[in-house]
Design a protein around this motif. Structure first.
Motif, mmCIF file in Angstrom:
data_model
loop_
_atom_site.group_PDB
_atom_site.id
_atom_site.type_symbol
_atom_site.label_atom_id
_atom_site.label_comp_id
_atom_site.label_asym_id
_atom_site.label_seq_id
_atom_site.Cartn_x
_atom_site.Cartn_y
_atom_site.Cartn_z
ATOM 1 N N MET A 1 43.366 -57.441 -96.924
ATOM 2 C CA MET A 1 43.635 -57.037 -95.515
ATOM 3 C C MET A 1 44.606 -58.166 -94.787
ATOM 4 S SD MET A 1 41.998 -57.575 -91.589
ATOM 5 C CE MET A 1 39.984 -56.371 -92.354
ATOM 6 N N LYS A 2 45.686 -57.313 -94.063
ATOM 7 C CA LYS A 2 47.056 -58.440 -94.420
ATOM 8 C C LYS A 2 46.545 -59.636 -92.990
ATOM 9 C CE LYS A 2 52.056 -57.550 -93.592
ATOM 10 N NZ LYS A 2 53.055 -56.993 -93.292
ATOM 11 N N LYS A 3 47.095 -60.556 -92.970
ATOM 12 C CA LYS A 3 46.988 -61.853 -92.179
ATOM 13 C C LYS A 3 47.748 -61.678 -91.211
ATOM 14 C CE LYS A 3 47.844 -66.733 -91.699
ATOM 15 N NZ LYS A 3 49.284 -67.648 -91.971
ATOM 16 N N ILE A 4 46.992 -61.617 -89.381
ATOM 17 C CA ILE A 4 47.743 -61.180 -88.509
ATOM 18 C C ILE A 4 48.583 -62.482 -88.185
ATOM 19 C CG2 ILE A 4 47.715 -61.208 -86.463
ATOM 20 C CD1 ILE A 4 44.910 -59.958 -86.798
ATOM 21 N N THR A 5 49.869 -62.298 -87.642
ATOM 22 C CA THR A 5 51.360 -63.126 -87.659
ATOM 23 C C THR A 5 51.237 -63.300 -86.732
ATOM 24 O OG1 THR A 5 52.760 -62.125 -88.433
ATOM 25 C CG2 THR A 5 51.564 -63.387 -90.118
ATOM 26 N N PHE A 6 52.350 -64.076 -85.822
ATOM 27 C CA PHE A 6 53.199 -63.662 -84.500
ATOM 28 C C PHE A 6 53.261 -62.597 -84.242
ATOM 29 C CE2 PHE A 6 52.314 -68.570 -83.848
ATOM 30 C CZ PHE A 6 51.418 -68.631 -83.448
ATOM 31 N N LYS A 7 54.626 -62.550 -85.404
ATOM 32 C CA LYS A 7 55.185 -61.120 -85.526
ATOM 33 C C LYS A 7 54.839 -60.288 -85.173
ATOM 34 C CE LYS A 7 59.475 -59.430 -87.921
ATOM 35 N NZ LYS A 7 58.958 -57.710 -88.903
ATOM 36 N N SER A 8 53.108 -59.955 -86.530
ATOM 37 C CA SER A 8 52.704 -58.695 -86.258
ATOM 38 C C SER A 8 51.658 -58.418 -85.460
ATOM 39 C CB SER A 8 51.730 -58.515 -87.577
ATOM 40 O OG SER A 8 50.871 -59.935 -87.984
ATOM 41 N N ALA A 9 51.168 -59.529 -84.788
ATOM 42 C CA ALA A 9 50.748 -59.687 -83.389
ATOM 43 C C ALA A 9 51.584 -59.017 -82.165
ATOM 44 C CB ALA A 9 49.970 -61.007 -82.925
ATOM 45 N N TRP A 10 52.569 -59.470 -82.202
ATOM 46 C CA TRP A 10 53.393 -58.500 -81.476
ATOM 47 C C TRP A 10 53.793 -57.242 -81.322
ATOM 48 C CZ3 TRP A 10 54.779 -60.925 -76.524
ATOM 49 C CH2 TRP A 10 55.074 -62.261 -76.049
ATOM 50 N N GLU A 11 54.333 -57.136 -82.749
ATOM 51 C CA GLU A 11 54.407 -55.380 -83.293
ATOM 52 C C GLU A 11 53.199 -54.632 -82.781
ATOM 53 O OE1 GLU A 11 56.216 -56.268 -87.017
ATOM 54 O OE2 GLU A 11 58.012 -57.094 -86.585
ATOM 55 N N ASN A 12 52.128 -55.117 -83.021
ATOM 56 C CA ASN A 12 50.707 -54.348 -82.135
ATOM 57 C C ASN A 12 50.626 -53.830 -80.875
ATOM 58 O OD1 ASN A 12 47.981 -53.107 -83.234
ATOM 59 N ND2 ASN A 12 47.494 -55.091 -81.952
ATOM 60 N N CYS A 13 51.367 -55.073 -80.315
ATOM 61 C CA CYS A 13 50.942 -55.230 -78.915
ATOM 62 C C CYS A 13 52.249 -54.118 -78.134
ATOM 63 C CB CYS A 13 50.765 -56.481 -78.266
ATOM 64 S SG CYS A 13 50.082 -57.225 -77.873
ATOM 65 N N GLU A 14 53.242 -54.399 -78.515
ATOM 66 C CA GLU A 14 54.683 -53.254 -78.309
ATOM 67 C C GLU A 14 54.354 -52.264 -78.834
ATOM 68 O OE1 GLU A 14 57.802 -56.998 -78.937
ATOM 69 O OE2 GLU A 14 56.964 -55.509 -80.656
ATOM 70 N N LYS A 15 53.532 -51.276 -80.110
ATOM 71 C CA LYS A 15 53.135 -50.163 -80.306
ATOM 72 C C LYS A 15 52.049 -49.781 -79.761
ATOM 73 C CE LYS A 15 52.048 -47.359 -84.786
ATOM 74 N NZ LYS A 15 51.002 -48.092 -85.825
ATOM 75 N N ASN A 16 51.242 -50.613 -78.955
ATOM 76 C CA ASN A 16 49.766 -50.177 -78.394
ATOM 77 C C ASN A 16 50.245 -50.096 -76.400
ATOM 78 O OD1 ASN A 16 48.438 -48.522 -81.487
ATOM 79 N ND2 ASN A 16 48.910 -51.020 -81.161
ATOM 80 N N SER A 17 50.632 -50.963 -75.977
ATOM 81 C CA SER A 17 50.457 -51.069 -75.021
ATOM 82 C C SER A 17 52.647 -51.719 -74.533
ATOM 83 C CB SER A 17 50.576 -52.499 -74.514
ATOM 84 O OG SER A 17 48.662 -52.108 -74.799
ATOM 85 N N LYS A 18 52.201 -51.330 -73.044
ATOM 86 C CA LYS A 18 53.566 -51.428 -72.481
ATOM 87 C C LYS A 18 53.693 -52.734 -71.814
ATOM 88 C CE LYS A 18 53.953 -47.376 -70.390
ATOM 89 N NZ LYS A 18 54.425 -46.588 -69.256
ATOM 90 N N TYR A 19 54.675 -53.313 -71.768
ATOM 91 C CA TYR A 19 55.062 -54.780 -71.648
ATOM 92 C C TYR A 19 54.427 -55.401 -70.070
ATOM 93 C CZ TYR A 19 57.832 -56.909 -75.377
ATOM 94 O OH TYR A 19 57.906 -57.898 -76.061
ATOM 95 N N PRO A 20 53.959 -56.074 -69.309
ATOM 96 C CA PRO A 20 53.382 -56.230 -68.200
ATOM 97 C C PRO A 20 54.712 -56.764 -67.170
ATOM 98 C CG PRO A 20 53.565 -58.669 -69.507
ATOM 99 C CD PRO A 20 53.716 -57.392 -71.031
ATOM 100 N N SER A 21 54.849 -56.113 -66.314
ATOM 101 C CA SER A 21 55.301 -56.361 -65.138
ATOM 102 C C SER A 21 55.395 -57.501 -64.210
ATOM 103 C CB SER A 21 55.947 -55.473 -64.263
ATOM 104 O OG SER A 21 54.824 -54.361 -64.052
ATOM 105 N N ARG A 22 53.794 -57.734 -64.407
ATOM 106 C CA ARG A 22 52.737 -58.629 -62.900
ATOM 107 C C ARG A 22 52.369 -59.983 -63.613
ATOM 108 N NH1 ARG A 22 55.463 -54.840 -61.172
ATOM 109 N NH2 ARG A 22 54.460 -53.964 -58.802
ATOM 110 N N ALA A 23 52.600 -61.063 -63.186
ATOM 111 C CA ALA A 23 51.605 -62.205 -63.733
ATOM 112 C C ALA A 23 50.300 -61.801 -63.415
ATOM 113 C CB ALA A 23 51.765 -63.079 -62.695
ATOM 114 N N LYS A 24 48.765 -62.482 -64.356
ATOM 115 C CA LYS A 24 47.901 -62.549 -64.020
ATOM 116 C C LYS A 24 47.026 -63.507 -63.709
ATOM 117 C CE LYS A 24 44.195 -60.172 -66.763
ATOM 118 N NZ LYS A 24 43.995 -58.888 -67.978
#
Length: 298
Positions: A1-24
């Motif tokens: 399995m390919k290692k998860i990096t910061f780059k791949s983790a960001w790209e996965n979030c960007e592929k599957n979700s929208k950027y947040p507009s509100r603070a949590k």
């Protein structure tokens, strides 16, 4: 399995979700331990921190700089420019370091309504205050966290299209503010601030805030000390409210108002339509009692 990096983790979030507009929520973390975890880039940490940021969490990284460094930075910056005229220069080849006093009326002409005294430094100039080395030491950690080459853009000049810029800002008493907005995220996924003033010591008032899911104000300043770094998704609505509202501003006083350090990789003015910050417009309806807190009393 390919290692998860910061780059791949960001790209996965960007592929599957929208950027947040509100603070949590606000997460408080020791900077040294955070830096160590970023540099090690272990998968558990990568997944946790990127998912948290993508959910809208804001991180306050404690003790990233010493209080002495920030105090010295404030005074050196103010003194270096105090006899130089307030100017404006586009981000084009040969752009010098400069400062600009933006009062209430001038601030109405910007894409975002604001009032502040900004001091700009670029890496191709002579670094007269010797600030780039200590600042880049921390900035590279945040760039790595964003899935970038830690030294990305450092050697760029305006002709390259994207450049690093250090901005040191003094928000003067009573009128200093920055309306709620999102930052450009095309080249920098996170806003990246470092704090040079302390509420209850240097100023009174709301100061830095974010907007939550119910369009409420999320206060942050009580959790901030001088030398901390704040990061969050650039797309989360945030702003700076007036401080010391019962005190008249003094643009000639280094100790007036609230100070902070902003680090951003900006598209330069070779682009006809630069990717820039944008205000709330009609996207967010804030109640009148909140509006009175985040805009100056004019």
């Amino acid at each position: 399995m390919k290692k998860i990096t910061f780059k791949s983790a960001w790209e996965n979030c960007e592929k599957n979700s929208k950027y947040p507009s509100r603070a949590k929520k606000i997460r408080i973390v020791d900077y040294k331990s955070f830096e160590k975890n970023v540099m090690e880039e272990k998968e558990k940490f990568v997944v946790d921190v990127i998912n948290s940021l993508f959910d809208g969490d804001i991180f306050i990284l404690k003790n990233a700089y010493t209080k002495e460094f920030m105090a010295d930075l404030k005074v050196k910056t103010f003194n270096y420019f105090k006899d130089k005229p307030s100017e404006f220069h586009k981000m084009l080849e040969g752009c010098p370091d400069f400062h600009r006093k933006i009062d209430i009326e001038t601030g109405k002409k910007y894409a975002l309504r604001l009032c502040k005294h900004s001091f700009y430094f670029y890496p191709w100039n002579s670094d007269p205050l010797n600030i780039f080395n200590p600042i880049y030491k921390r900035w590279r950690v945040i760039k790595k966290l964003m899935g970038m080459n830690p030294k990305a853009f450092e050697q760029n000049t305006p002709k390259d299209g994207v450049i690093d810029r250090i901005q040191i800002v003094q928000y003067p008493s009573k009128f200093g503010y920055l309306e709620p907005h999102i930052d450009p995220h095309k080249h920098q996924r996170l806003f990246h601030s470092a704090y040079m003033s302390k509420r209850g010591v240097d100023f009174e008032g709301l100061g830095f805030y974010a907007i939550g899911k119910n369009n409420e104000i999320i206060e942050v300043e009580d959790q901030i000390d001088i030398g901390d770094i704040g990061i969050g998704c650039a797309t989360v609505y945030h702003g700076v409210a007036p401080v010391n509202v019962d005190k008249e501003p003094n643009w000639s006083d280094v100790n007036d108002g609230r100070w902070f350090l902003s680090l951003y990789s900006n598209e330069t003015d070779i682009h006809k339509k630069r990717h820039t910050s944008s205000g709330v417009g009609k996207k967010i309806v804030l109640k009148q009692d909140l509006l009175s807190k985040i805009y100056p009393p004019v």
